[in-house]
Motif scaffolding. Structure first.
Motif, PDB file in Angstrom:
ATOM      1  N   PHE A  12       0.986  -1.338   0.061  1.00 52.56           N
ATOM      2  CA  PHE A  12       0.119   0.003   0.003  1.00 52.56           C
ATOM      3  C   PHE A  12       0.818   1.240  -0.075  1.00 52.56           C
ATOM      4  O   PHE A  12       0.588   2.276  -0.511  1.00 52.56           O
ATOM      5  CB  PHE A  12      -0.867   0.028   1.113  1.00 52.56           C
ATOM      6  CG  PHE A  12      -2.202  -0.852   0.784  1.00 52.56           C
ATOM      7  CD1 PHE A  12      -3.180  -0.473   0.077  1.00 52.56           C
ATOM      8  CD2 PHE A  12      -2.384  -2.089   1.406  1.00 52.56           C
ATOM      9  CE1 PHE A  12      -4.201  -1.046  -0.185  1.00 52.56           C
ATOM     10  CE2 PHE A  12      -3.524  -2.988   1.121  1.00 52.56           C
ATOM     11  CZ  PHE A  12      -4.381  -2.270   0.210  1.00 52.56           C
ATOM     12  N   MET A  13       2.113   1.430   0.731  1.00 50.20           N
ATOM     13  CA  MET A  13       3.002   2.472   0.750  1.00 50.20           C
ATOM     14  C   MET A  13       3.331   2.519  -0.709  1.00 50.20           C
ATOM     15  O   MET A  13       3.479   3.941  -1.287  1.00 50.20           O
ATOM     16  CB  MET A  13       3.975   2.137   1.590  1.00 50.20           C
ATOM     17  CG  MET A  13       3.700   2.499   3.067  1.00 50.20           C
ATOM     18  SD  MET A  13       5.101   2.526   4.017  1.00 50.20           S
ATOM     19  CE  MET A  13       5.905   1.014   4.041  1.00 50.20           C
ATOM     20  N   GLY A  14       3.674   1.519  -1.580  1.00 50.79           N
ATOM     21  CA  GLY A  14       4.024   1.781  -2.874  1.00 50.79           C
ATOM     22  C   GLY A  14       2.904   2.305  -3.908  1.00 50.79           C
ATOM     23  O   GLY A  14       2.967   2.592  -4.601  1.00 50.79           O
ATOM     24  N   MET A  15       1.609   2.057  -3.386  1.00 49.44           N
ATOM     25  CA  MET A  15       0.493   2.833  -4.016  1.00 49.44           C
ATOM     26  C   MET A  15       0.394   4.216  -3.526  1.00 49.44           C
ATOM     27  O   MET A  15      -0.910   4.889  -3.820  1.00 49.44           O
ATOM     28  CB  MET A  15      -0.709   2.002  -4.011  1.00 49.44           C
ATOM     29  CG  MET A  15      -0.503   0.612  -4.529  1.00 49.44           C
ATOM     30  SD  MET A  15      -1.990  -0.551  -4.582  1.00 49.44           S
ATOM     31  CE  MET A  15      -3.365   0.577  -5.406  1.00 49.44           C
ATOM     32  N   GLY A  16       0.923   4.612  -2.726  1.00 56.24           N
ATOM     33  CA  GLY A  16       0.867   6.172  -2.231  1.00 56.24           C
ATOM     34  C   GLY A  16       0.023   6.331  -0.824  1.00 56.24           C
ATOM     35  O   GLY A  16      -0.193   7.295  -0.547  1.00 56.24           O
ATOM     36  N   TYR A  17      -0.274   5.067  -0.325  1.00 55.78           N
ATOM     37  CA  TYR A  17      -0.909   5.202   0.996  1.00 55.78           C
ATOM     38  C   TYR A  17      -0.091   5.584   2.101  1.00 55.78           C
ATOM     39  O   TYR A  17       1.101   5.151   2.278  1.00 55.78           O
ATOM     40  CB  TYR A  17      -1.481   4.054   1.603  1.00 55.78           C
ATOM     41  CG  TYR A  17      -2.787   3.422   0.489  1.00 55.78           C
ATOM     42  CD1 TYR A  17      -4.083   3.577   0.976  1.00 55.78           C
ATOM     43  CD2 TYR A  17      -2.571   3.109  -1.018  1.00 55.78           C
ATOM     44  CE1 TYR A  17      -5.276   3.358   0.266  1.00 55.78           C
ATOM     45  CE2 TYR A  17      -3.815   3.033  -1.790  1.00 55.78           C
ATOM     46  CZ  TYR A  17      -5.139   2.954  -1.160  1.00 55.78           C
ATOM     47  OH  TYR A  17      -6.174   2.754  -1.820  1.00 55.78           O
ATOM     48  N   GLN A 103      -5.877  -9.687  13.786  1.00 54.77           N
ATOM     49  CA  GLN A 103      -5.446  -8.711  13.025  1.00 54.77           C
ATOM     50  C   GLN A 103      -6.426  -7.963  12.205  1.00 54.77           C
ATOM     51  O   GLN A 103      -6.934  -8.957  11.519  1.00 54.77           O
ATOM     52  CB  GLN A 103      -4.095  -8.842  12.316  1.00 54.77           C
ATOM     53  CG  GLN A 103      -2.957  -9.196  13.171  1.00 54.77           C
ATOM     54  CD  GLN A 103      -2.197  -7.980  13.770  1.00 54.77           C
ATOM     55  OE1 GLN A 103      -2.181  -7.096  12.842  1.00 54.77           O
ATOM     56  NE2 GLN A 103      -1.559  -8.284  14.948  1.00 54.77           N
ATOM     57  N   GLN A 104      -6.363  -6.534  12.060  1.00 58.86           N
ATOM     58  CA  GLN A 104      -7.221  -6.275  11.103  1.00 58.86           C
ATOM     59  C   GLN A 104      -6.408  -5.100  10.064  1.00 58.86           C
ATOM     60  O   GLN A 104      -5.587  -4.467  10.900  1.00 58.86           O
ATOM     61  CB  GLN A 104      -8.543  -5.444  11.647  1.00 58.86           C
ATOM     62  CG  GLN A 104      -9.608  -5.002  10.765  1.00 58.86           C
ATOM     63  CD  GLN A 104     -10.803  -4.161  11.480  1.00 58.86           C
ATOM     64  OE1 GLN A 104     -10.603  -3.448  12.222  1.00 58.86           O
ATOM     65  NE2 GLN A 104     -11.785  -4.693  11.538  1.00 58.86           N
ATOM     66  N   MET A 105      -6.908  -4.446   8.990  1.00 60.70           N
ATOM     67  CA  MET A 105      -6.277  -3.642   8.354  1.00 60.70           C
ATOM     68  C   MET A 105      -7.553  -3.169   7.355  1.00 60.70           C
ATOM     69  O   MET A 105      -8.286  -3.994   6.880  1.00 60.70           O
ATOM     70  CB  MET A 105      -5.234  -4.152   7.285  1.00 60.70           C
ATOM     71  CG  MET A 105      -4.433  -2.991   6.380  1.00 60.70           C
ATOM     72  SD  MET A 105      -3.188  -3.678   5.305  1.00 60.70           S
ATOM     73  CE  MET A 105      -1.864  -3.952   6.551  1.00 60.70           C
ATOM     74  N   GLU A 106      -7.649  -1.777   7.420  1.00 57.96           N
ATOM     75  CA  GLU A 106      -8.568  -1.250   6.599  1.00 57.96           C
ATOM     76  C   GLU A 106      -8.056   0.002   6.096  1.00 57.96           C
ATOM     77  O   GLU A 106      -6.981   0.588   6.497  1.00 57.96           O
ATOM     78  CB  GLU A 106      -9.889  -0.893   7.419  1.00 57.96           C
ATOM     79  CG  GLU A 106      -9.569   0.070   8.614  1.00 57.96           C
ATOM     80  CD  GLU A 106     -10.897   0.272   9.503  1.00 57.96           C
ATOM     81  OE1 GLU A 106     -11.703   1.093   8.981  1.00 57.96           O
ATOM     82  OE2 GLU A 106     -11.397  -0.615  10.254  1.00 57.96           O
ATOM     83  N   GLY A 107      -8.597   0.554   4.790  1.00 59.07           N
ATOM     84  CA  GLY A 107      -8.040   1.459   4.154  1.00 59.07           C
ATOM     85  C   GLY A 107      -9.055   2.525   3.962  1.00 59.07           C
ATOM     86  O   GLY A 107     -10.385   2.377   4.033  1.00 59.07           O
ATOM     87  N   LEU A 108      -8.721   3.828   3.605  1.00 55.24           N
ATOM     88  CA  LEU A 108      -9.549   4.960   3.407  1.00 55.24           C
ATOM     89  C   LEU A 108      -9.198   5.749   2.263  1.00 55.24           C
ATOM     90  O   LEU A 108      -8.014   5.964   2.309  1.00 55.24           O
ATOM     91  CB  LEU A 108      -9.951   5.628   4.672  1.00 55.24           C
ATOM     92  CG  LEU A 108     -10.597   7.053   4.663  1.00 55.24           C
ATOM     93  CD1 LEU A 108     -12.102   6.797   4.343  1.00 55.24           C
ATOM     94  CD2 LEU A 108     -10.517   7.455   5.782  1.00 55.24           C
ATOM     95  N   VAL A 109      -9.753   6.274   1.228  1.00 55.69           N
ATOM     96  CA  VAL A 109      -9.234   7.064   0.088  1.00 55.69           C
ATOM     97  C   VAL A 109     -10.611   8.049   0.198  1.00 55.69           C
ATOM     98  O   VAL A 109     -11.516   7.778  -0.063  1.00 55.69           O
ATOM     99  CB  VAL A 109      -9.161   6.343  -1.280  1.00 55.69           C
ATOM    100  CG1 VAL A 109      -8.995   7.463  -2.101  1.00 55.69           C
ATOM    101  CG2 VAL A 109      -8.035   5.359  -1.173  1.00 55.69           C
ATOM    102  N   ILE A 110     -10.014   9.394   0.247  1.00 53.04           N
ATOM    103  CA  ILE A 110     -10.901  10.580  -0.037  1.00 53.04           C
ATOM    104  C   ILE A 110     -10.293  11.343  -0.851  1.00 53.04           C
ATOM    105  O   ILE A 110      -9.016  11.906  -0.888  1.00 53.04           O
ATOM    106  CB  ILE A 110     -11.256  11.196   1.385  1.00 53.04           C
ATOM    107  CG1 ILE A 110     -11.772  10.415   2.349  1.00 53.04           C
ATOM    108  CG2 ILE A 110     -11.995  12.435   1.115  1.00 53.04           C
ATOM    109  CD1 ILE A 110     -11.861  11.098   3.861  1.00 53.04           C
TER     110      ILE A 110
END
Length: 158
Positions: A12-17, A103-110
């Motif tokens: 995800f960091m590679g995708m700019g997160y 473990q949980q991982m969630e994402g958010l894009v605005i």
């Protein structure tokens, strides 16, 4: 678990997160209020959530980081792309498919002009990264009261 979480964070960091983590002991305000979870919702019951006091609890989701981040993010400087990985706690009987801690991982894009196609592309890319490009991946529309629209991901074994 650490290896896959680290791998996903790198993906995800590679995708700019941004990778943002928060407290495991959380305020009710961020864990429930800011997520629009009503006071009478079953998730708030003592049998579902580990309460420390009336206002403090062991977080039951990593979603509080979304609220904390949206409060501070300066949208005049650009969109928000974040993931929030971490341990969450729920009152559950431990067995082969359940645990009180996981473990949980969630994402958010605005951003402007974000669509379901963006979510679909992100989920497909993530699944191909984790499971390989030779797997069949299917997104099924699904209903979750806390997200709209919602999908579930199926990945072939062979």
């Amino acid at each position: 678990i650490t290896q896959i979480m680290d791998d996903l964070e790198g993906f995800f960091m590679g995708m700019g997160y941004q990778v943002l983590t928060g407290p495991e002991v959380e305020e009710d305000h961020y864990n429930f209020e800011m997520m629009n979870i009503p006071k009478d919702h079953p998730a708030r019951d003592m049998q579902e959530t580990f309460y420390i006091t009336n206002e403090l609890l062991m977080r039951s989701q990593t979603s509080p980081m979304q609220a904390r981040t949206m409060e501070k993010h300066d949208f005049t400087k650009g969109p928000l792309k974040m993931i929030s990985p971490g341990v969450v706690y729920r009152r559950d009987d431990d067995d082969a498919t359940h645990s009180h801690q996981f473990q949980q991982m969630e994402g958010l894009v605005i951003d402007k002009h974000i669509t379901m196609a963006d979510l679909k592309g992100t989920l497909l890319a993530m699944c191909q990264h984790v499971f390989g490009k030779d797997r069949t991946i299917r997104l099924r529309p699904s209903y979750f009261p806390f997200t709209e629209p919602s999908v579930e991901v199926d990945v072939s074994c062979f």
